[in-house]
Design an enzyme around this catalytic site. Structure first.
Site, PDB file in Angstrom:
ATOM      1  N   ARG A 114       0.845  -1.188   0.000  1.00 37.79           N
ATOM      2  CA  ARG A 114       0.000   0.000   0.000  1.00 37.79           C
ATOM      3  C   ARG A 114       0.883   1.240   0.000  1.00 37.79           C
ATOM      4  O   ARG A 114       1.805   1.361   0.809  1.00 37.79           O
ATOM      5  CB  ARG A 114      -0.886  -0.003   1.246  1.00 37.79           C
ATOM      6  CG  ARG A 114      -1.952   1.079   1.176  1.00 37.79           C
ATOM      7  CD  ARG A 114      -2.986   0.883   2.240  1.00 37.79           C
ATOM      8  NE  ARG A 114      -2.479   1.309   3.534  1.00 37.79           N
ATOM      9  CZ  ARG A 114      -3.253   1.778   4.514  1.00 37.79           C
ATOM     10  NH1 ARG A 114      -4.548   1.839   4.330  1.00 37.79           N
ATOM     11  NH2 ARG A 114      -2.767   2.135   5.656  1.00 37.79           N
ATOM     12  N   THR A 118      -0.997   7.673  -1.155  1.00 39.29           N
ATOM     13  CA  THR A 118      -2.269   7.626  -1.899  1.00 39.29           C
ATOM     14  C   THR A 118      -3.245   6.615  -1.294  1.00 39.29           C
ATOM     15  O   THR A 118      -4.424   6.601  -1.668  1.00 39.29           O
ATOM     16  CB  THR A 118      -2.020   7.202  -3.359  1.00 39.29           C
ATOM     17  OG1 THR A 118      -1.498   5.854  -3.336  1.00 39.29           O
ATOM     18  CG2 THR A 118      -1.023   8.113  -4.054  1.00 39.29           C
ATOM     19  N   ASP A 214      -1.265  -7.870  14.552  1.00 39.11           N
ATOM     20  CA  ASP A 214      -0.683  -7.976  13.213  1.00 39.11           C
ATOM     21  C   ASP A 214      -0.471  -9.448  12.873  1.00 39.11           C
ATOM     22  O   ASP A 214       0.355 -10.128  13.481  1.00 39.11           O
ATOM     23  CB  ASP A 214       0.650  -7.213  13.169  1.00 39.11           C
ATOM     24  CG  ASP A 214       1.197  -7.142  11.761  1.00 39.11           C
ATOM     25  OD1 ASP A 214       1.388  -8.211  11.133  1.00 39.11           O
ATOM     26  OD2 ASP A 214       1.409  -6.028  11.262  1.00 39.11           O
ATOM     27  N   ASP A 217       3.104 -10.501  11.833  1.00 37.56           N
ATOM     28  CA  ASP A 217       4.038 -10.525  12.962  1.00 37.56           C
ATOM     29  C   ASP A 217       3.772 -11.721  13.865  1.00 37.56           C
ATOM     30  O   ASP A 217       4.692 -12.364  14.365  1.00 37.56           O
ATOM     31  CB  ASP A 217       3.920  -9.241  13.791  1.00 37.56           C
ATOM     32  CG  ASP A 217       4.492  -8.034  13.068  1.00 37.56           C
ATOM     33  OD1 ASP A 217       5.094  -8.221  11.982  1.00 37.56           O
ATOM     34  OD2 ASP A 217       4.321  -6.912  13.574  1.00 37.56           O
TER      35      ASP A 217
HETATM   36  N1  URA Z   1      -3.534  -6.473   9.196  1.00 37.36           N
HETATM   37  C1  URA Z   1      -3.281  -7.172  10.336  1.00 37.36           C
HETATM   38  O1  URA Z   1      -2.386  -8.002  10.358  1.00 37.36           O
HETATM   39  N2  URA Z   1      -4.043  -6.932  11.418  1.00 37.36           N
HETATM   40  C2  URA Z   1      -5.038  -6.042  11.425  1.00 37.36           C
HETATM   41  O2  URA Z   1      -5.706  -5.889  12.458  1.00 37.36           O
HETATM   42  C3  URA Z   1      -5.286  -5.315  10.248  1.00 37.36           C
HETATM   43  C4  URA Z   1      -4.521  -5.536   9.141  1.00 37.36           C
END
Ligand code: URA
Length: 223
Positions: A114, A118, A214, A217
């Protein structure tokens, strides 16, 4: 009976998991105390359960086989084979769970990024057939958050000729669903979303609330 409840938001179809085993695994997955190896295993198991429902529309053809006793009519996956497409990087953590259910599917890869200025998602890597005419494609992306990445990935596959796209996401936010719904409305291709949970909202960093953090992660560690 279906593992999942069905809600329809034309022109896309959304299946939200409604099964105690899925709820159990999803709750463990959300828990911040769940370590990476356990997170990977749970994500893998959840994908297999979701894939079962996502495959409900997979195309098959009638075949005849010979049992030790007699001929039997049955069904087999039709050609061209379904294409499974994990979106890098977190979608990779969903691939094995999908392949367990569909070992003969072909696998393509899509890397989306991303642009923070933009907010548009674009492709930075791809390994997919040039021609996807007549292919059913199964996108793997654990978190449907803003929907920008998923929308761009769907559009990419449809431009290559895919004639049906299903996305399997562990969790989805209403904002992302609304965005994808708006974006796919212009594509004349059926789109189905299968998810284990529909959460409340996004926070101001674009994380799903309550979500699971995430996903990349938690699958692979912070890099
Ligand atoms: N991507 C993720 O890994 N977690 C989120 O909460 C949103 C996007």
């Amino acid at each position: 009976m279906s593992l999942l409840g069905r809600a329809t938001f034309p022109p896309m179809h959304i299946h939200v998991a409604d099964h105690p085993l899925i709820a159990h695994k999803l709750t463990l997955l959300r828990d911040e105390r769940t370590d990476s190896p356990t997170f990977r295993r749970l994500a893998d198991e959840l994908v297999t359960l979701l894939a079962y429902e996502a495959m409900r529309e997979v195309r098959t053809q009638q075949v005849t086989v010979r049992t030790p006793v007699a001929e039997a009519q049955g069904r087999q996956l039709s050609a061209p084979k379904p294409l499974v497409v994990p979106i890098l990087r977190a979608g990779l953590g969903m691939l094995e769970g999908m392949q367990r259910l569909l070992p003969t599917a072909e696998v393509g890869f899509l890397g989306m990024i991303r642009d923070e200025a933009t907010l548009r998602a674009s492709t930075y890597a791809e390994r997919l057939p040039d021609d996807l005419s007549g292919r059913q494609c199964y996108l793997l992306d654990p978190m449907l958050a803003t929907g920008g990445t998923l929308s761009a990935a769907i559009e990419f596959l449809v431009r290559r000729g895919a004639d049906q796209v299903t996305a399997i996401c562990l969790l989805a936010a209403p904002e992302g669903i609304a965005r994808v719904e708006r974006d796919v409305a212009g594509l004349s291709v059926p789109f189905v979303l299968v998810t284990a949970g529909l959460d409340e909202r996004l926070d101001d960093r674009g994380y799903i609330v309550p979500g699971l953090g995430d996903a990349g992660d938690r699958l692979y560690g912070v890099v």
